[in-house]
Write an enzyme that holds these catalytic residues in place. Sequence first.
Site, PDB file in Angstrom:
ATOM      1  N   SER A 189       0.789  -1.232   0.000  1.00 59.11           N
ATOM      2  CA  SER A 189       0.000   0.000   0.000  1.00 59.11           C
ATOM      3  C   SER A 189       0.817   1.276   0.000  1.00 59.11           C
ATOM      4  O   SER A 189       0.316   2.313  -0.421  1.00 59.11           O
ATOM      5  CB  SER A 189      -0.931   0.009   1.219  1.00 59.11           C
ATOM      6  OG  SER A 189      -0.180   0.043   2.421  1.00 59.11           O
ATOM      7  N   HIS A 217      -5.671  -4.194  -0.046  1.00 60.94           N
ATOM      8  CA  HIS A 217      -5.796  -2.998  -0.883  1.00 60.94           C
ATOM      9  C   HIS A 217      -6.249  -3.334  -2.297  1.00 60.94           C
ATOM     10  O   HIS A 217      -6.224  -2.469  -3.177  1.00 60.94           O
ATOM     11  CB  HIS A 217      -4.471  -2.246  -0.906  1.00 60.94           C
ATOM     12  CG  HIS A 217      -4.149  -1.602   0.399  1.00 60.94           C
ATOM     13  ND1 HIS A 217      -4.601  -0.349   0.760  1.00 60.94           N
ATOM     14  CD2 HIS A 217      -3.451  -2.069   1.466  1.00 60.94           C
ATOM     15  CE1 HIS A 217      -4.182  -0.059   1.978  1.00 60.94           C
ATOM     16  NE2 HIS A 217      -3.482  -1.081   2.429  1.00 60.94           N
ATOM     17  N   LYS A 248     -12.068  -0.963   3.387  1.00 71.04           N
ATOM     18  CA  LYS A 248     -11.487  -0.080   2.382  1.00 71.04           C
ATOM     19  C   LYS A 248     -12.440   0.008   1.190  1.00 71.04           C
ATOM     20  O   LYS A 248     -13.397   0.761   1.239  1.00 71.04           O
ATOM     21  CB  LYS A 248     -10.078  -0.555   2.030  1.00 71.04           C
ATOM     22  CG  LYS A 248      -9.104  -0.366   3.198  1.00 71.04           C
ATOM     23  CD  LYS A 248      -7.698  -0.753   2.867  1.00 71.04           C
ATOM     24  CE  LYS A 248      -6.716  -0.334   3.962  1.00 71.04           C
ATOM     25  NZ  LYS A 248      -6.997  -0.886   5.294  1.00 71.04           N
TER      26      LYS A 248
END
Length: 407
Positions: A189, A217, A248
């Site tokens: 990330s 991610h 996320k």
Amino acid sequence: MTYDRMLDAALNRLHDEGRYRTFIDIERKRGDFPLATWHKPDGSDAAITVWCGNDYLGMGQHPVVLAAMHEALDASGAGSGGTRNISGTTIYHKRLEAELADLHGKEAALVFTSAYVANDATLSTLRKIFPGLIIYSDARNHNSMIEGIRRDGGEKRIFHHNDLAHLRQLLQADDPEAPKLIAFESIYSMDGDFGPIRELCDLAEEFDALTYVDEVHAVGMYGPRGAGVAERDGQMHRIDIINGTLAKAYGVFGGYIAASAKMVDAVRSFAPGFIFTTSLPPAVAAGAAASVRYLKTAQPLRDAQQTNARILKMRLKGLGLPIIDHGSHIVPVHVGDPIHCKLLSDMLLERHSIYVQPINYPTVPKGTERLRLTPSPVHDAGQIDRLVKAMDALWRHCALNRAEVSA
């Protein structure tokens, strides 16, 4: 013992090094993402644009997600009432795990309170399930993976980041009969680079090792149904354990693993981080399930996000800014100094109403401090333009100041 002095000394070190972290108080506005209200320390408010959030696709405000959460809240109340083992398993948790298993093409999934806990609990528990397990860990793996691998001792090998030759050397040096696991990420990330999943799986097959990938991610973001980079690359069936987050791209909260039914059952039965933790509130589980289900068929949303990321990177590169670009949706701007990084962040917020949190050690190595920009489909062309112009002005301003100091 002068505890207060020791606390002061520790905190002062952070201030002196420019690494003290300041949390700004923001209030996100449903229907207006990425706009938010900044509640300033002086009591006043200001409208800002958030450019560092992990709600990559804006699903935290999506009507499908909110409707599912309202329905579950009205039906079941606020909390789950217990651990998964003691009254905390509901139809909402089971539906979520079924959605996740389907997403990744696995027999089962297991939901945790966060992806951090899922990594830590699973990796540490695997040592109990497979005595003598050797874990081979990429040098840039997330802290949650590092802590899980460290916990309770056990053999571990750290291979250079994405270095297949080094990993091969380590695998060759160990007992071929010992149980082995290769742990890595699909997207790292802080730099936004990809793990070589196909080649890592090839090595795992050659040396009879399990594979463990953190897709935190990437889930929701990549692949035909948003299952991650392993799905995009046609390698998902070769991964033994997939870790992901619901906080996320899915815009809610929680983490999970997906694997075979036996693997999930073993982790469920032995992991303290799962056994002794109150389960997600039913409304959260319902919202997460709705988000996962929706994003399985939401390719236009993923395409819009990737387009905005490409536009932002192209424009910042055009200004000569030091962008780290590995082709992912993450846009890191290398600064290289914690004080300078914090100064840029402060000026973006105070002068331009743009919120980008500075990323300093220990999140990244010293000397690699950066601003990490996360464009989303809900950032419009005007907001991108204002960010680019602000970065241009402030970067030149800070460069001139550094030159004057050097002179």
